[in-house]
Scaffold this motif. Structure first.
Motif, mmCIF file in Angstrom:
data_model
loop_
_atom_site.group_PDB
_atom_site.id
_atom_site.type_symbol
_atom_site.label_atom_id
_atom_site.label_comp_id
_atom_site.label_asym_id
_atom_site.label_seq_id
_atom_site.Cartn_x
_atom_site.Cartn_y
_atom_site.Cartn_z
ATOM 1 N N ALA A 15 0.918 -1.270 -0.114
ATOM 2 C CA ALA A 15 -0.011 -0.051 -0.019
ATOM 3 C C ALA A 15 0.813 1.355 -0.185
ATOM 4 O O ALA A 15 0.489 2.234 0.621
ATOM 5 N N GLY A 16 2.181 1.102 -0.622
ATOM 6 C CA GLY A 16 2.952 2.242 -0.375
ATOM 7 C C GLY A 16 2.716 3.107 -1.614
ATOM 8 O O GLY A 16 1.702 3.065 -2.517
ATOM 9 N N PRO A 17 3.313 4.605 -1.651
ATOM 10 C CA PRO A 17 2.963 5.641 -2.436
ATOM 11 C C PRO A 17 3.510 5.131 -3.820
ATOM 12 O O PRO A 17 4.191 4.069 -3.985
ATOM 13 N N ALA A 18 2.714 5.588 -5.041
ATOM 14 C CA ALA A 18 3.253 5.675 -6.079
ATOM 15 C C ALA A 18 4.726 6.133 -6.371
ATOM 16 O O ALA A 18 4.989 7.062 -5.599
ATOM 17 N N ILE A 19 5.419 5.711 -7.263
ATOM 18 C CA ILE A 19 6.540 6.133 -7.552
ATOM 19 C C ILE A 19 6.911 6.789 -8.986
ATOM 20 O O ILE A 19 6.158 6.448 -9.979
ATOM 21 N N ALA A 20 7.766 7.846 -8.805
ATOM 22 C CA ALA A 20 7.830 8.603 -10.383
ATOM 23 C C ALA A 20 9.362 8.242 -10.665
ATOM 24 O O ALA A 20 10.284 8.427 -9.648
ATOM 25 N N CYS A 21 9.843 7.834 -11.838
ATOM 26 C CA CYS A 21 10.951 7.428 -12.367
ATOM 27 C C CYS A 21 11.410 8.384 -13.458
ATOM 28 O O CYS A 21 10.561 8.657 -14.540
ATOM 29 N N GLY A 22 12.343 8.992 -13.427
ATOM 30 C CA GLY A 22 12.795 10.023 -14.480
ATOM 31 C C GLY A 22 12.469 11.483 -14.706
ATOM 32 O O GLY A 22 12.917 12.141 -15.362
ATOM 33 N N ALA A 23 11.678 11.850 -13.839
ATOM 34 C CA ALA A 23 10.881 13.328 -13.938
ATOM 35 C C ALA A 23 11.742 14.231 -12.984
ATOM 36 O O ALA A 23 12.158 13.898 -11.785
ATOM 37 N N PRO A 24 12.257 15.162 -13.486
ATOM 38 C CA PRO A 24 12.815 16.204 -12.665
ATOM 39 C C PRO A 24 12.081 16.730 -11.555
ATOM 40 O O PRO A 24 10.970 16.889 -11.590
ATOM 41 N N ALA A 25 12.759 17.128 -10.411
ATOM 42 C CA ALA A 25 11.956 17.379 -9.211
ATOM 43 C C ALA A 25 11.240 18.762 -9.567
ATOM 44 O O ALA A 25 11.523 19.680 -10.130
ATOM 45 N N GLY A 26 9.932 18.657 -8.859
ATOM 46 C CA GLY A 26 9.039 19.646 -8.915
ATOM 47 C C GLY A 26 8.104 19.471 -10.413
ATOM 48 O O GLY A 26 7.352 20.552 -10.401
ATOM 49 N N THR A 27 8.239 18.613 -11.216
ATOM 50 C CA THR A 27 7.633 18.841 -12.493
ATOM 51 C C THR A 27 6.469 17.789 -12.509
ATOM 52 O O THR A 27 5.513 18.068 -13.387
ATOM 53 N N LEU A 28 6.112 17.083 -11.387
ATOM 54 C CA LEU A 28 4.857 16.374 -11.134
ATOM 55 C C LEU A 28 4.249 16.529 -10.070
ATOM 56 O O LEU A 28 4.785 17.081 -8.960
ATOM 57 N N PRO A 29 2.816 16.520 -10.077
ATOM 58 C CA PRO A 29 2.337 16.763 -8.855
ATOM 59 C C PRO A 29 2.509 15.735 -7.631
ATOM 60 O O PRO A 29 3.068 14.745 -7.820
ATOM 61 N N ASP A 30 1.956 16.091 -6.480
ATOM 62 C CA ASP A 30 2.305 15.347 -4.979
ATOM 63 C C ASP A 30 1.114 14.276 -5.268
ATOM 64 O O ASP A 30 1.592 13.192 -4.319
ATOM 65 N N GLU A 31 0.223 14.252 -5.819
ATOM 66 C CA GLU A 31 -0.870 13.295 -5.523
ATOM 67 C C GLU A 31 -1.163 12.915 -7.164
ATOM 68 O O GLU A 31 -1.123 13.519 -8.032
ATOM 69 N N VAL A 32 -1.490 11.397 -7.093
ATOM 70 C CA VAL A 32 -2.082 10.871 -8.480
ATOM 71 C C VAL A 32 -3.301 10.021 -8.000
ATOM 72 O O VAL A 32 -3.506 9.545 -7.015
ATOM 73 N N PRO A 33 -4.159 9.637 -9.154
ATOM 74 C CA PRO A 33 -5.094 8.842 -9.289
ATOM 75 C C PRO A 33 -4.919 7.544 -8.294
ATOM 76 O O PRO A 33 -3.690 6.852 -8.474
#
Length: 380
Positions: A25-43
């Motif tokens: 039940a861990g958080p989703a992970i983001a790979c390859g995105a520069p810091a600050g370019t994606l939202p903190d929450e996802v569906p």
């Protein structure tokens, strides 16, 4: 659901993140995105967001659910069998992510090739995987891009017996990311490697067509010459980009969701044949020329198996193509004449490349694909 950025260059960090995102039940992970370019929450249900510029330089952040990733992993097991996996690709790209997901779904710890890829490192990592379960050898698998396969085969041809044992020891080696040159496939077969050619993308959770045959649950259709795919492995879309999502994914009258690949191909109801990119076509002297077809013809010439063909402006014809290649064959005085003759025989005079550009090394992306943006900037 919270989105947590991980260091895509740290395979262990990606594995830890995937363990929670896919199995727990861990958080989703983001790979390859520069810091600050994606939202903190996802569906809810999102497991991984893979951001890549691809070979064309246009960034995209593909949102993949845990159900899509696991559906792909399970379908792969059904097709090629279960066993232990070696990660020899960057962990932040979809092919690397899937190696780790397959390992997690199988309940096995993946082997990880540390540092830069080389034939020696590949052989050492493969040798360390040997294990048995109840006295029965555990089959091993890995995934490579053609450039890596060529590196190992060059070592084999140079007498590296450890590399030869490593190649022949895998139950299957998935090869994708770009087309596998026939000459390279023949060399791999001669070395005893069991190669499975894969076709897919981040939008399909990685390879979803193996040796031309879709994995179970994957649908294929050709619309206007374009390859379109459906099934449980499809991504949810592009995070924060509803317009691009709507353009790439469409729902038909029956309610089936399809991904528009942008590739051209042929489908006979059982086997898919991809013929090239719809957007990798030039108009030379008023005639449409597929650079993918030109590239295939060039790669059939001995010494040009790793060549890349790119478009260049041409004062006379409007557009033309050049061949970029490393190695002695590209530097030979008759290099241009040889490839022009081969292309003319296969496709006609209008498709002939203008010249061969010899380089020390073809520029590559971290994913193992040719960097076509950098290639187009090379002086002609």
């Amino acid at each position: 659901m919270r989105l947590e950025r991980v260091d895509a260059t740290d395979a262990r960090a990606v594995l830890r993140g995937l363990r929670g995102a896919v199995l727990g039940a861990g958080p989703a992970i983001a790979c390859g995105a520069p810091a600050g370019t994606l939202p903190d929450e996802v569906p809810a249900g999102t497991a991984v967001v893979v951001t890549t510029s691809g070979s064309t330089g246009y960034p995209k952040s593909v949102a993949l659910s845990r159900s899509a990733l696991t559906a792909s992993a399970l379908a792969t097991v059904d097709r090629i069998g279960d066993g232990a996996w070696l990660l020899a690709l960057p962990a932040g790209y979809i092919a690397g992510v899937q190696v780790l997901v397959r390992s997690l779904v199988a309940g096995r710890e993946p082997a990880i090739l540390a540092g830069s890829f080389s034939a020696h490192a590949f052989a050492a990592a493969a040798a360390a995987m040997a294990s048995s379960d109840g006295g029965v050898r555990v089959p091993t698998y890995t995934s490579l891009v053609p450039a890596q396969l060529q590196t190992v085969l060059d070592a084999v041809d140079g007498g590296d017996t450890a590399a030869a044992r490593a190649l022949a020891g895998f139950e299957a080696i998935l090869v994708g990311g770009q087309a596998l040159a026939p000459a390279l496939a023949e060399r791999a077969a001669a070395a005893g490697a069991r190669i499975v050619r894969t076709y897919g993308s981040s939008e399909t959770s990685g390879g979803c067509v193996y040796d031309g045959v879709p994995l179970d649950g994957v649908g294929v259709r050709i619309a206007g010459g374009e390859v379109q795919l459906s099934g449980p492995t499809l991504a949810d879309g592009y995070l924060g980009d509803p317009e691009r999502t709507a353009a790439a994914f469409e729902v038909d009258a029956a309610g089936t969701r399809w991904y528009r690949t942008g590739d051209l191909g042929e489908w006979d109801g059982r086997r898919l044949r991809v013929t090239g990119r719809a957007d990798n076509v030039i108009v030379s002297g008023g005639v449409n020329v597929s650079l993918d077809r030109v590239e295939r013809a060039v790669r059939a010439v001995p010494g040009f198996e790793g060549a890349v063909v790119v478009a260049v402006p041409d004062e006379r014809w409007g557009e033309a193509s050049v061949v970029v290649c490393a190695g002695d064959a590209a530097r030979h005085p008759d290099a241009t004449a040889r490839v022009r003759a081969a292309v003319e025989a296969a496709l006609g005079k209008i498709a002939r490349p203008r010249a061969v550009i010899a380089v020390d090394a073809v520029p590559m992306l971290a994913s193992g694909k040719p960097d076509r943006v950098a290639l187009r900037a090379l002086p002609d």
